[in-house]
Design a protein around this motif. Structure first.
Motif, PDB file in Angstrom:
ATOM      1  N   TYR A   1       0.826  -1.214   0.000  1.00  0.00           N
ATOM      2  CA  TYR A   1       0.000   0.000   0.000  1.00  0.00           C
ATOM      3  C   TYR A   1       0.854   1.255   0.000  1.00  0.00           C
ATOM      4  O   TYR A   1       0.560   2.224  -0.688  1.00  0.00           O
TER       5      TYR A   1
ATOM      6  N   LEU B   1      -7.446   4.289  -2.270  1.00  0.00           N
ATOM      7  CA  LEU B   1      -6.488   3.706  -1.326  1.00  0.00           C
ATOM      8  C   LEU B   1      -6.828   4.087   0.101  1.00  0.00           C
ATOM      9  O   LEU B   1      -6.654   3.300   1.027  1.00  0.00           O
ATOM     10  N   PHE B   2      -7.343   5.308   0.286  1.00  0.00           N
ATOM     11  CA  PHE B   2      -7.689   5.783   1.624  1.00  0.00           C
ATOM     12  C   PHE B   2      -9.075   5.332   2.055  1.00  0.00           C
ATOM     13  O   PHE B   2      -9.600   5.832   3.047  1.00  0.00           O
ATOM     14  N   GLY B   3      -9.698   4.447   1.307  1.00  0.00           N
ATOM     15  CA  GLY B   3     -10.944   3.875   1.758  1.00  0.00           C
ATOM     16  C   GLY B   3     -12.172   4.708   1.470  1.00  0.00           C
ATOM     17  O   GLY B   3     -13.110   4.715   2.250  1.00  0.00           O
ATOM     18  N   ALA B   4     -12.159   5.436   0.343  1.00  0.00           N
ATOM     19  CA  ALA B   4     -13.336   6.209  -0.029  1.00  0.00           C
ATOM     20  C   ALA B   4     -13.695   5.892  -1.482  1.00  0.00           C
ATOM     21  O   ALA B   4     -13.466   6.711  -2.368  1.00  0.00           O
TER      22      ALA B   4
ATOM     23  N   THR C   1       0.783   6.126  11.771  1.00  0.00           N
ATOM     24  CA  THR C   1       0.610   5.447  10.495  1.00  0.00           C
ATOM     25  C   THR C   1      -0.877   5.172  10.276  1.00  0.00           C
ATOM     26  O   THR C   1      -1.575   4.742  11.183  1.00  0.00           O
ATOM     27  N   LEU C   2      -1.306   5.470   9.051  1.00  0.00           N
ATOM     28  CA  LEU C   2      -2.724   5.269   8.734  1.00  0.00           C
ATOM     29  C   LEU C   2      -3.018   3.789   8.592  1.00  0.00           C
ATOM     30  O   LEU C   2      -2.205   3.033   8.069  1.00  0.00           O
ATOM     31  N   LYS C   3      -4.167   3.370   9.061  1.00  0.00           N
ATOM     32  CA  LYS C   3      -4.582   1.972   8.890  1.00  0.00           C
ATOM     33  C   LYS C   3      -5.590   1.898   7.754  1.00  0.00           C
ATOM     34  O   LYS C   3      -6.381   2.811   7.561  1.00  0.00           O
ATOM     35  N   THR C   4      -5.542   0.785   7.035  1.00  0.00           N
ATOM     36  CA  THR C   4      -6.475   0.654   5.934  1.00  0.00           C
ATOM     37  C   THR C   4      -7.877   0.427   6.483  1.00  0.00           C
ATOM     38  O   THR C   4      -8.082  -0.306   7.443  1.00  0.00           O
ATOM     39  N   ALA C   5      -8.833   1.089   5.850  1.00  0.00           N
ATOM     40  CA  ALA C   5     -10.237   0.915   6.206  1.00  0.00           C
ATOM     41  C   ALA C   5     -11.026   1.260   4.959  1.00  0.00           C
ATOM     42  O   ALA C   5     -10.485   1.823   4.012  1.00  0.00           O
TER      43      ALA C   5
ATOM     44  N   ALA D   1     -14.893   2.821   3.645  1.00  0.00           N
ATOM     45  CA  ALA D   1     -16.244   3.302   3.917  1.00  0.00           C
ATOM     46  C   ALA D   1     -17.157   2.743   2.837  1.00  0.00           C
ATOM     47  O   ALA D   1     -17.001   3.068   1.661  1.00  0.00           O
TER      48      ALA D   1
END
Lengths: 100, 176
Positions: free
Chosen positions: B4, B48-51, B119-123, B125
């Motif tokens: 990622y 990638l940021f989950g949107a 650190t950003l976690k994958t999620a 929406a």
């Protein structure tokens, strides 16, 4: 695990800076409006990134409104540019000093 | 370094490179097309940021509608290329000064702020949940924004209408 949040901030900041430079330096109304679009896009990237950081949906919903406002802004802005081009025959902002 | 993060850095390079190419092009058609690449990159970052819903909207609204509108205007106006001096010095110097100060302050803030090292976690929406959230919590804002779009539509129509009362001198030199 993707990246530290600071790298997202840096990417969006550099993108915002590029839009600002495009807006200040270019002498064409169309490029000025493109600079505004780049800046709005940078703001959207940072909002989605922070939405992921805090695991909240608020940031993503603001981005939805940013898109709508970008659409409204660009339609009115381009209509204004077309109107100004009809009046003076150019898109150079220096040619619109008609109050002088 | 997961897959990622590699994707993120590649997309960041793509976005920054194509935007830098876009703002330095003299030909506006090339600038708009480079910017379409940049917006595709942003759409992939959104995904990638989950949107995923916002990624689709970015492609449809930004890369599709807005950039095609710019392209139509550039083609319609028949601008003479090469008339604009790229980066005149008296505008370039203040822009560079402001930019250097901005980069310095921004870098300092990002490095010194401990929150930026998280650190950003994958999620992800889910688009359906996102729509329910928006219409459940922000329904008034949605109505206001739709009214804003209607006003913008009417304003663009009014501005685009050809007025009949144009002075004779202007009418002969313009392309009316």
């Amino acid at each position: 695990m993707i990246v530290p949040f600071g790298h997202v901030l840096l990417l969006a900041g550099l993108l915002f800076l590029m839009g600002m430079v495009c807006m200040v330096v270019r002498r064409s109304l169309i490029m000025i409006l493109l600079g505004v679009e780049i800046m709005l896009n940078a703001a959207a990237i940072i909002l989605v990134g922070s939405s992921l950081l805090w695991q909240q949906l608020e940031g993503q919903s603001i981005v939805l409104f940013v898109f709508a406002i970008a659409g409204a802004e660009v339609s009115v802005g381009l209509a204004l540019i077309v109107w100004a081009h009809r009046q003076t025959g150019s898109v150079d902002p220096r040619d619109f000093n008609r109050l002088k | 370094m997961t897959v990622y993060s590699i994707i993120f850095y590649l997309l960041a390079l793509l976005i920054l490179g194509s935007t830098a190419m876009a703002i330095t092009r003299r030909n506006m058609v090339h600038a708009v097309i480079y910017l379409i690449f940049s917006f595709f990159g942003s759409a992939m970052i959104f995904y990638l940021f989950g949107a995923p819903f916002l990624a689709v909207l970015e492609v449809i609204i930004y890369a599709g509608a807005i950039m095609v509108l710019f392209l139509f205007i550039v083609i319609m106006m028949k601008l003479k290329p090469g008339q604009e001096r790229l980066f005149p010095l008296n505008q370039w110097v203040p822009a560079a000064l402001c930019g250097i100060v901005y980069i310095a302050i921004g870098l300092g803030l990002v490095i010194s702020e401990p929150g930026s090292r998280i650190t950003l976690k994958t999620a992800q929406a889910d688009p359906g949940l996102f729509g329910q959230y928006i219409f459940g919590k922000h329904w008034l804002s949605i109505e206001i924004v739709s009214l804003l779009l209607l006003v913008a539509l009417i304003g663009a129509l009014l501005l685009g209408r050809r007025s009949k009362k144009v002075p004779a001198a202007k009418a002969s030199e313009g392309e009316l």
